[in-house]
Write a protein that holds these residues in place. Sequence first.
Motif, PDB file in Angstrom:
ATOM      1  N   LYS A   1       0.824  -1.202   0.000  1.00 22.31           N
ATOM      2  CA  LYS A   1       0.000   0.000   0.000  1.00 22.31           C
ATOM      3  C   LYS A   1       0.861   1.256   0.000  1.00 22.31           C
ATOM      4  O   LYS A   1       1.863   1.334   0.692  1.00 22.31           O
ATOM      5  CB  LYS A   1      -0.890   0.042   1.237  1.00 22.31           C
ATOM      6  N   LEU A   2       0.404   2.217  -0.790  1.00 22.06           N
ATOM      7  CA  LEU A   2       1.003   3.543  -0.738  1.00 22.06           C
ATOM      8  C   LEU A   2       0.352   4.266   0.438  1.00 22.06           C
ATOM      9  O   LEU A   2      -0.868   4.392   0.490  1.00 22.06           O
ATOM     10  CB  LEU A   2       0.712   4.320  -2.020  1.00 22.06           C
ATOM     11  N   LEU A   3       1.160   4.682   1.383  1.00 25.16           N
ATOM     12  CA  LEU A   3       0.643   5.433   2.527  1.00 25.16           C
ATOM     13  C   LEU A   3       1.442   6.717   2.672  1.00 25.16           C
ATOM     14  O   LEU A   3       2.660   6.703   2.524  1.00 25.16           O
ATOM     15  CB  LEU A   3       0.766   4.632   3.824  1.00 25.16           C
ATOM     16  N   PRO A   4       0.769   7.823   2.951  1.00 25.80           N
ATOM     17  CA  PRO A   4       1.524   9.061   3.164  1.00 25.80           C
ATOM     18  C   PRO A   4       2.497   8.868   4.328  1.00 25.80           C
ATOM     19  O   PRO A   4       2.092   8.447   5.403  1.00 25.80           O
ATOM     20  CB  PRO A   4       0.448  10.087   3.528  1.00 25.80           C
ATOM     21  N   PRO A   5       3.758   9.115   4.098  1.00 33.13           N
ATOM     22  CA  PRO A   5       4.754   8.844   5.141  1.00 33.13           C
ATOM     23  C   PRO A   5       4.768   9.900   6.236  1.00 33.13           C
ATOM     24  O   PRO A   5       4.622  11.082   5.975  1.00 33.13           O
ATOM     25  CB  PRO A   5       6.071   8.862   4.367  1.00 33.13           C
ATOM     26  N   GLU A   6       4.929   9.416   7.450  1.00 37.97           N
ATOM     27  CA  GLU A   6       5.078  10.312   8.599  1.00 37.97           C
ATOM     28  C   GLU A   6       6.532  10.274   9.038  1.00 37.97           C
ATOM     29  O   GLU A   6       7.134   9.205   9.136  1.00 37.97           O
ATOM     30  CB  GLU A   6       4.178   9.870   9.742  1.00 37.97           C
ATOM     31  N   CYS A   7       7.087  11.423   9.317  1.00 37.23           N
ATOM     32  CA  CYS A   7       8.489  11.504   9.724  1.00 37.23           C
ATOM     33  C   CYS A   7       8.675  10.851  11.099  1.00 37.23           C
ATOM     34  O   CYS A   7       8.006  11.215  12.059  1.00 37.23           O
ATOM     35  CB  CYS A   7       8.931  12.957   9.774  1.00 37.23           C
ATOM     36  N   PRO A   8       9.597   9.892  11.194  1.00 39.22           N
ATOM     37  CA  PRO A   8       9.843   9.232  12.483  1.00 39.22           C
ATOM     38  C   PRO A   8      10.429  10.202  13.509  1.00 39.22           C
ATOM     39  O   PRO A   8      11.290  11.020  13.184  1.00 39.22           O
ATOM     40  CB  PRO A   8      10.863   8.149  12.145  1.00 39.22           C
ATOM     41  N   GLU A   9       9.964  10.089  14.727  1.00 40.48           N
ATOM     42  CA  GLU A   9      10.438  10.958  15.803  1.00 40.48           C
ATOM     43  C   GLU A   9      11.912  10.739  16.130  1.00 40.48           C
ATOM     44  O   GLU A   9      12.600  11.653  16.560  1.00 40.48           O
ATOM     45  CB  GLU A   9       9.591  10.756  17.064  1.00 40.48           C
ATOM     46  N   PHE A  10      12.406   9.514  15.950  1.00 42.69           N
ATOM     47  CA  PHE A  10      13.778   9.208  16.370  1.00 42.69           C
ATOM     48  C   PHE A  10      14.851   9.816  15.476  1.00 42.69           C
ATOM     49  O   PHE A  10      16.017   9.875  15.867  1.00 42.69           O
ATOM     50  CB  PHE A  10      13.990   7.690  16.465  1.00 42.69           C
ATOM     51  N   LEU A  11      14.478  10.276  14.277  1.00 42.42           N
ATOM     52  CA  LEU A  11      15.488  10.892  13.409  1.00 42.42           C
ATOM     53  C   LEU A  11      15.989  12.191  14.025  1.00 42.42           C
ATOM     54  O   LEU A  11      15.228  12.913  14.668  1.00 42.42           O
ATOM     55  CB  LEU A  11      14.899  11.174  12.028  1.00 42.42           C
ATOM     56  N   ASP A  12      17.265  12.487  13.803  1.00 43.70           N
ATOM     57  CA  ASP A  12      17.780  13.760  14.299  1.00 43.70           C
ATOM     58  C   ASP A  12      17.324  14.902  13.392  1.00 43.70           C
ATOM     59  O   ASP A  12      16.668  14.678  12.366  1.00 43.70           O
ATOM     60  CB  ASP A  12      19.309  13.714  14.472  1.00 43.70           C
ATOM     61  N   THR A  13      17.656  16.116  13.758  1.00 46.24           N
ATOM     62  CA  THR A  13      17.147  17.301  13.063  1.00 46.24           C
ATOM     63  C   THR A  13      17.474  17.297  11.576  1.00 46.24           C
ATOM     64  O   THR A  13      16.602  17.554  10.741  1.00 46.24           O
ATOM     65  CB  THR A  13      17.703  18.584  13.725  1.00 46.24           C
ATOM     66  N   GLU A  14      18.718  17.027  11.209  1.00 43.43           N
ATOM     67  CA  GLU A  14      19.098  17.037   9.794  1.00 43.43           C
ATOM     68  C   GLU A  14      18.406  15.932   9.020  1.00 43.43           C
ATOM     69  O   GLU A  14      17.981  16.129   7.884  1.00 43.43           O
ATOM     70  CB  GLU A  14      20.615  16.927   9.633  1.00 43.43           C
ATOM     71  N   ALA A  15      18.288  14.757   9.621  1.00 37.90           N
ATOM     72  CA  ALA A  15      17.608  13.641   8.960  1.00 37.90           C
ATOM     73  C   ALA A  15      16.125  13.979   8.761  1.00 37.90           C
ATOM     74  O   ALA A  15      15.551  13.674   7.713  1.00 37.90           O
ATOM     75  CB  ALA A  15      17.775  12.365   9.773  1.00 37.90           C
ATOM     76  N   LYS A  16      15.511  14.624   9.750  1.00 33.95           N
ATOM     77  CA  LYS A  16      14.100  15.016   9.623  1.00 33.95           C
ATOM     78  C   LYS A  16      13.907  16.033   8.511  1.00 33.95           C
ATOM     79  O   LYS A  16      12.920  15.969   7.767  1.00 33.95           O
ATOM     80  CB  LYS A  16      13.586  15.597  10.941  1.00 33.95           C
ATOM     81  N   LYS A  17      14.837  16.976   8.391  1.00 34.41           N
ATOM     82  CA  LYS A  17      14.743  17.969   7.315  1.00 34.41           C
ATOM     83  C   LYS A  17      14.747  17.283   5.951  1.00 34.41           C
ATOM     84  O   LYS A  17      13.952  17.627   5.066  1.00 34.41           O
ATOM     85  CB  LYS A  17      15.904  18.962   7.387  1.00 34.41           C
ATOM     86  N   LEU A  18      15.634  16.326   5.774  1.00 35.17           N
ATOM     87  CA  LEU A  18      15.708  15.632   4.495  1.00 35.17           C
ATOM     88  C   LEU A  18      14.450  14.794   4.275  1.00 35.17           C
ATOM     89  O   LEU A  18      13.906  14.761   3.167  1.00 35.17           O
ATOM     90  CB  LEU A  18      16.963  14.759   4.416  1.00 35.17           C
ATOM     91  N   TRP A  19      13.990  14.111   5.318  1.00 36.41           N
ATOM     92  CA  TRP A  19      12.756  13.324   5.214  1.00 36.41           C
ATOM     93  C   TRP A  19      11.619  14.204   4.707  1.00 36.41           C
ATOM     94  O   TRP A  19      10.885  13.823   3.797  1.00 36.41           O
ATOM     95  CB  TRP A  19      12.400  12.720   6.572  1.00 36.41           C
ATOM     96  N   CYS A  20      11.475  15.384   5.320  1.00 39.59           N
ATOM     97  CA  CYS A  20      10.373  16.285   4.966  1.00 39.59           C
ATOM     98  C   CYS A  20      10.490  16.809   3.538  1.00 39.59           C
ATOM     99  O   CYS A  20       9.480  17.169   2.924  1.00 39.59           O
ATOM    100  CB  CYS A  20      10.284  17.436   5.968  1.00 39.59           C
ATOM    101  N   LYS A  21      11.684  16.859   2.999  1.00 39.78           N
ATOM    102  CA  LYS A  21      11.876  17.259   1.596  1.00 39.78           C
ATOM    103  C   LYS A  21      11.581  16.100   0.645  1.00 39.78           C
ATOM    104  O   LYS A  21      10.960  16.286  -0.403  1.00 39.78           O
ATOM    105  CB  LYS A  21      13.311  17.734   1.358  1.00 39.78           C
ATOM    106  N   LEU A  22      12.057  14.922   0.971  1.00 35.27           N
ATOM    107  CA  LEU A  22      11.984  13.800   0.040  1.00 35.27           C
ATOM    108  C   LEU A  22      10.688  12.995   0.109  1.00 35.27           C
ATOM    109  O   LEU A  22      10.161  12.572  -0.922  1.00 35.27           O
ATOM    110  CB  LEU A  22      13.158  12.848   0.279  1.00 35.27           C
ATOM    111  N   ALA A  23      10.194  12.730   1.303  1.00 33.95           N
ATOM    112  CA  ALA A  23       9.048  11.831   1.458  1.00 33.95           C
ATOM    113  C   ALA A  23       7.826  12.271   0.651  1.00 33.95           C
ATOM    114  O   ALA A  23       7.243  11.437  -0.061  1.00 33.95           O
ATOM    115  CB  ALA A  23       8.704  11.659   2.932  1.00 33.95           C
ATOM    116  N   PRO A  24       7.432  13.528   0.697  1.00 35.07           N
ATOM    117  CA  PRO A  24       6.242  13.911  -0.082  1.00 35.07           C
ATOM    118  C   PRO A  24       6.441  13.699  -1.591  1.00 35.07           C
ATOM    119  O   PRO A  24       5.521  13.258  -2.277  1.00 35.07           O
ATOM    120  CB  PRO A  24       6.057  15.401   0.240  1.00 35.07           C
ATOM    121  N   GLU A  25       7.616  13.978  -2.087  1.00 35.05           N
ATOM    122  CA  GLU A  25       7.862  13.808  -3.521  1.00 35.05           C
ATOM    123  C   GLU A  25       7.922  12.331  -3.905  1.00 35.05           C
ATOM    124  O   GLU A  25       7.364  11.923  -4.922  1.00 35.05           O
ATOM    125  CB  GLU A  25       9.155  14.519  -3.921  1.00 35.05           C
TER     126      GLU A  25
END
Length: 131
Positions: free
Chosen positions: A6-30
């Motif tokens: 299933k394609l599910l809208p991804p949620e950013c994991p809490e355990f990622l550090d700040t830089e990893a979260k920034k990249l997640w938020c850029k890449l995951a939606p695309e």
Amino acid sequence: SEPQPKLLPPECPEFLDTEAKKLWCKLAPELYRLGILTMVDWPLLEGLCSAYSTWRSAYLFIQEWQADHNSVQTYKNERGDYKAIPQIAVARDALNQFKSYACELGMTPITRSKITAKKPPDNEEEAYFGY
């Protein structure tokens, strides 16, 4: 025919550090919009984002080290031998991990041309319940 997770809208994991979260938020939606990121692929994206953050941290350390040590990337150990600073290997390994994850997710021109993507659902209810 291969299984289609299933394609599910991804949620950013809490355990990622700040830089990893920034990249997640850029890449995951695309990646989701392109139909590449399914729920079973989230760990790959987590790994990619973590590897990026590790590489970035090591790279910034190397830059600071070079600025403080006349562009040298070595240190003298307790025996008097010159050794490369450990962050060189950390950066190299993290970049290799990043490239591996990027290939798995179709994020390079060559791997992207080999991907068959599934269109994301038109609405959130369809995304979560699959109908």
